[in-house]
Write an enzyme that holds these catalytic residues in place. Structure first.
Site, PDB file in Angstrom:
ATOM      1  CG  ASP A  99       7.365 -11.045  81.382  1.00 28.31           C
ATOM      2  OD1 ASP A  99       7.493 -11.790  82.357  1.00 28.31           O
ATOM      3  OD2 ASP A  99       7.697 -11.351  80.220  1.00 28.31           O
ATOM      4  CG  ASP A 102       1.395 -11.312  76.650  1.00 30.59           C
ATOM      5  OD1 ASP A 102       1.080 -11.530  75.470  1.00 30.59           O
ATOM      6  OD2 ASP A 102       2.193 -10.406  76.981  1.00 30.59           O
ATOM      7  CB  CYS A 138      -1.948  -9.300  75.690  1.00 29.75           C
ATOM      8  SG  CYS A 138      -0.384  -8.696  75.027  1.00 29.75           S
ATOM      9  CG  ASP A 195      -9.711 -14.097  68.460  1.00 28.30           C
ATOM     10  OD1 ASP A 195     -10.516 -14.431  69.333  1.00 28.30           O
ATOM     11  OD2 ASP A 195      -8.518 -14.493  68.439  1.00 28.30           O
ATOM     12  CD  GLU A 235       7.304  15.125  79.116  1.00 25.33           C
ATOM     13  OE1 GLU A 235       7.586  14.786  77.957  1.00 25.33           O
ATOM     14  OE2 GLU A 235       7.952  14.734  80.116  1.00 25.33           O
TER      15      GLU A 235
HETATM   16  C1  GLA Z   1       4.215  -9.124  75.117  1.00 30.30           C
HETATM   17  C2  GLA Z   1       3.184  -8.054  75.380  1.00 30.30           C
HETATM   18  C3  GLA Z   1       3.846  -6.858  76.013  1.00 30.30           C
HETATM   19  C4  GLA Z   1       4.506  -7.283  77.301  1.00 30.30           C
HETATM   20  C5  GLA Z   1       5.484  -8.403  77.033  1.00 30.30           C
HETATM   21  C6  GLA Z   1       6.029  -8.968  78.329  1.00 30.30           C
HETATM   22  O1  GLA Z   1       5.108  -8.757  74.129  1.00 30.30           O
HETATM   23  O2  GLA Z   1       2.517  -7.718  74.217  1.00 30.30           O
HETATM   24  O3  GLA Z   1       2.910  -5.846  76.244  1.00 30.30           O
HETATM   25  O4  GLA Z   1       3.521  -7.676  78.222  1.00 30.30           O
HETATM   26  O5  GLA Z   1       4.886  -9.457  76.321  1.00 30.30           O
HETATM   27  O6  GLA Z   1       6.910  -9.981  78.114  1.00 30.30           O
END
Ligand code: GLA
Length: 726
Positions: A367, A478, A523, A531, A611
């Site tokens: 985002d 998303d 997402c 689902d 790491e």
């Molecule tokens: C949702 C998604 C996150 C991310 C944010 C971005 O919460 O689950 O992984 O992508 O949106 O706004």
């Protein structure tokens, strides 16, 4: 042949490798359910009993026979208005406003191949892998017709059910409630296992006895929801992970749903799975049809493990589509927890440079790359690249990333609009809002009316413009709020919630057709739309916004009951964890994320040299076993809600290769030893532990188990690889 019709008794029998499903058209033309369970032979109508039951009405055409009542008989598709007072599968409001639909048998058709549901996701199969039974039922007064669809995947032990509701009358009707499957059990006591949760804590396992009354789960949020997953298990009281009988019902739909589990006055149990009846009044004009999304049924007599194995195969091979359904997934690093909105082109390029050093395949720009979106209060709907922020065109950025050997993926949220966006200013009526009322905001954003084609078309064009700017190989799709203002300024309100979901499917169908090589990860604030419906378009879904390894153990445990590992997006994130503040070792975080489609979600630049070395090794390990994790048989070896450790394993189809992961959940002074028992091995084969070089018989590993080391520290994690010695 999997479907048989016996003319003499008018019985339909569906046979899979290990299960039988039987129903019958009785003398009055009702379609009665006779049996579902382990494979059997013969006509099961001897199970039906008839007694005079007070206050259970009798159909008029039963004459003076008071022993015949729809209130008592097991049915395939119970309807409101027939004297059955239990939960119904269908409620129709007729043109005269009466609520009655008396469905009687009118014919059938058996055909090779699995039926399709145009516009809806559904199980798919090759012609020779499945058969379809279509049973036609009709109300002789209203002429409303219901075509019950049964798909039988014999080898997979899967039966699917759906229904077509057709208004054959001359007036308009309203469908007030529609389910795709009903399971009636004429005796026995059962538990209902459902998976409840909340944002960032999805799919917790819950087992409750089905008692008198009705236990209802579902969603009215417009999506399938974080709160209740659209899938349940009905199990015998004694059924466990490895033993006993259980039935699964998985709804292939991403919107409002309802599952009712009811024990009645005669100790019978009914489970109905279908569309949510709240916010649903679907009008059908004469000749119009409503398709009810499919339910996937499965029966196992070998406990939940057996049931999960069948669902995993079915969803992986017969729900997921596209080249990625059967292909390795890129190991990705996502910018969200690495930078949130605080990035520019250089940050993303640097992430790619760090990624390539570690062996990560892809960078995903989450985002914040479009419109004026520098926080989550604005910009949604304006799918124009913010070149100022990126410091270049998107194409140029992608080229630079590709040039160093890293793939590129991007985040979108097509169903949403911010009030502070050019799109909203130009088309305020495209947002779902109830006239005269202030909207319910969620994350300060509104929902676009995806039931409208012109809205979808506009967004589709915008998104395609972005996708055409460079070599984009992955999309994260998303959806970050629940729908509240269920209203369309262009349409009939009772159908908006359903049409919205069909709009999303239509968009995704077009997108996957136009860009078949792009991997799409679903997402919805993590796992709010996890689902089988979404999996038809997006072969992996971000499992949860919670990346805390300990919480993830439980979330992934709940998710594993139905959904295969290939569908579970799982990333290693930074510590202290952003959702819980907990710090868990990198080793344990890696082992937990390796259960699914693996990746990272942290700033690689902030990692220490040690790491980085550890991550390189994690990726090497993951790539070595990716195929086994994605396609192997998955076994739950413990219950992390109850046991002192979480353990799970992946076994290759030929049972010769085994990957075992264990995370200790408890540590105390003078700690006791945990023994982990494996599953699914060849008892007489000798397996070598590649860490220690020791060999064990499969039977020993399964019956006696192996001791876990006792080590100090929270959440120690172990990975074992066993191979059959040649
Ligand atoms: C949702 C998604 C996150 C991310 C944010 C971005 O919460 O689950 O992984 O992508 O949106 O706004």
């Amino acid at each position: 042949m999997a479907i048989f019709y016996q003319q003499e008794n008018r019985t339909f029998t569906l046979q899979t490798k290990q299960t039988t499903y039987q129903m019958k058209v009785d003398d009055l033309g009702f379609l009665l359910h006779l049996y579902y369970g382990s494979k059997i032979s013969g006509n099961m109508d001897y199970l039906l009993t008839y007694y005079d039951r007070g206050f259970s009405g009798n159909p008029y055409d039963a004459g003076n026979d008071r022993t015949y009542s729809m209130d008592v008989l097991p049915q395939e598709y119970p309807t409101t208005g027939t004297g059955d007072y239990r939960s119904s599968a269908l409620t129709i409001r007729n043109h005269d406003e009466s609520e009655c639909c008396d469905l009687r048998y009118a014919g059938y058709e058996i055909r090779q191949g699995k039926y399709e549901l145009p516009g809806l996701p559904a199980v798919h199969a090759k012609m020779q892998e499945a058969e379809t039974l279509e049973i036609i039922l009709e109300d002789c007064v209203s002429k409303v017709q219901v075509r019950l669809l049964y798909g039988v995947l014999e080898e997979e032990d899967i039966i699917t059910r759906s229904a077509k509701i057709i208004n054959g009358s001359t007036g308009d009707i309203i469908v007030e409630k529609a389910a795709s499957a009903c399971l009636d059990f004429i005796n026995g006591t059962y538990d209902l296992i459902s998976f409840y949760g909340r944002h960032a804590m999805e799919r917790n396992y819950q087992r409750t006895e089905i008692v008198h009354g009705s236990h209802v789960i579902g969603s009215r949020r417009g999506t399938s929801s974080h709160q209740y997953n659209p899938a349940v298990i009905v199990a015998g009281k004694d059924t466990t992970e490895d033993n006993g009988s259980c039935y699964g019902m998985v709804f292939v739909y991403s919107g409002n749903f309802m599952c009712e589990a009811e024990r009645d006055q005669y100790e019978q149990t009914r489970i109905v799975m279908g569309l949510q009846s709240d916010l649903f009044h679907y009008p059908l004009m004469p000749g119009e049809t409503l398709l009810v999304p499919e339910t996937i049924l499965c029966y196992s007599d070998s406990g939940f493990g057996g049931l999960s194995a069948r669902y995993h195969h079915c969803i992986r091979d017969h729900i997921c589509r596209g080249q990625y359904s059967a292909q390795s997934r890129p190991v990705l690093v996502n910018s969200w927890e690495a930078a949130y909105f605080d990035f520019n082109g250089k940050t993303i390029l640097q992430l790619a440079k760090d990624a390539v050093e570690l062996g990560i395949d892809m960078v995903v720009m989450d985002d914040g790359w479009f419109g004026k979106r520098n926080d989550d209060n604005c910009g949604l709907g304006d799918w124009q690249v913010n070149e100022e922020k990126l410091g270049s065109t998107l194409g140029e950025l992608i080229r630079q990333i590709n040039d160093i050997g890293v793939k590129f993926g991007i985040w979108v949220e097509p169903e949403m609009v911010s009030e502070d966006s050019d799109l909203y200013r130009a088309h305020p009526d495209w947002a779902m809002q109830i006239p005269g009322r202030k909207s319910v905001r969620g994350r300060n954003q509104l929902v676009l009316d995806f039931s409208r084609k012109e809205v979808r078309d506009h967004i589709f064009e915008q998104i395609c413009n972005v996708l055409n700017q460079g070599n984009i190989e992955y999309i994260k799709w998303d959806m970050n709020r629940s729908i509240a203002d269920v209203y369309s300024s262009a349409g009939s309100q009772g159908r908006v919630a359903y049409d919205y979901v069909l709009g999303v499917y239509d968009f995704l169908e077009k997108l996957t057709t136009k860009y078949p090589a792009i991997l799409i990860e679903g997402c919805s604030g993590g796992g709010g739309r996890f689902d089988a419906g979404m999996m038809y378009y997006t072969p992996q879904i971000w499992c949860s916004d919670n990346t805390d390894a300990l919480d993830r153990l439980r979330i992934q445990y709940g998710t594993s009951f139905f959904y295969p590992m290939s569908t579970i997006g799982a990333h290693v994130s930074a510590v202290p964890n952003h959702q819980t503040g907990r710090s868990i070792s990198l080793r344990t975080r890696g082992i937990v994320a390796m259960t699914g489609a693996f990746g990272y979600e942290l700033s690689l630049a902030k990692l220490s040299t040690e790491e980085k070395e550890e991550i390189k090794e994690q990726i090497r390990q993951y790539k070595k076993y990716e195929d086994l994790i994605r396609t192997g048989d998955y076994y739950r070896l413990s219950n992390p809600f109850r046991d002192a450790y979480a353990a799970w394993m992946h076994v290759s189809e030929d049972k010769r290769q085994v990957l075992l992961h264990v995370v200790m959940l408890e540590i105390h002074g003078n700690m006791t030893v945990s023994y982990v028992r494996l599953k699914g091995l060849m008892p007489d084969a000798v397996y070598e532990d590649s860490n220690s070089g020791r060999s064990y018989y499969g039977s020993a590993l399964m019956k006696a188990g192996i001791p876990m080391p006792v080590e100090l520290g929270e959440s120690q994690a172990y990975q074992f690889v066993f191979r059959v010695k040649i």
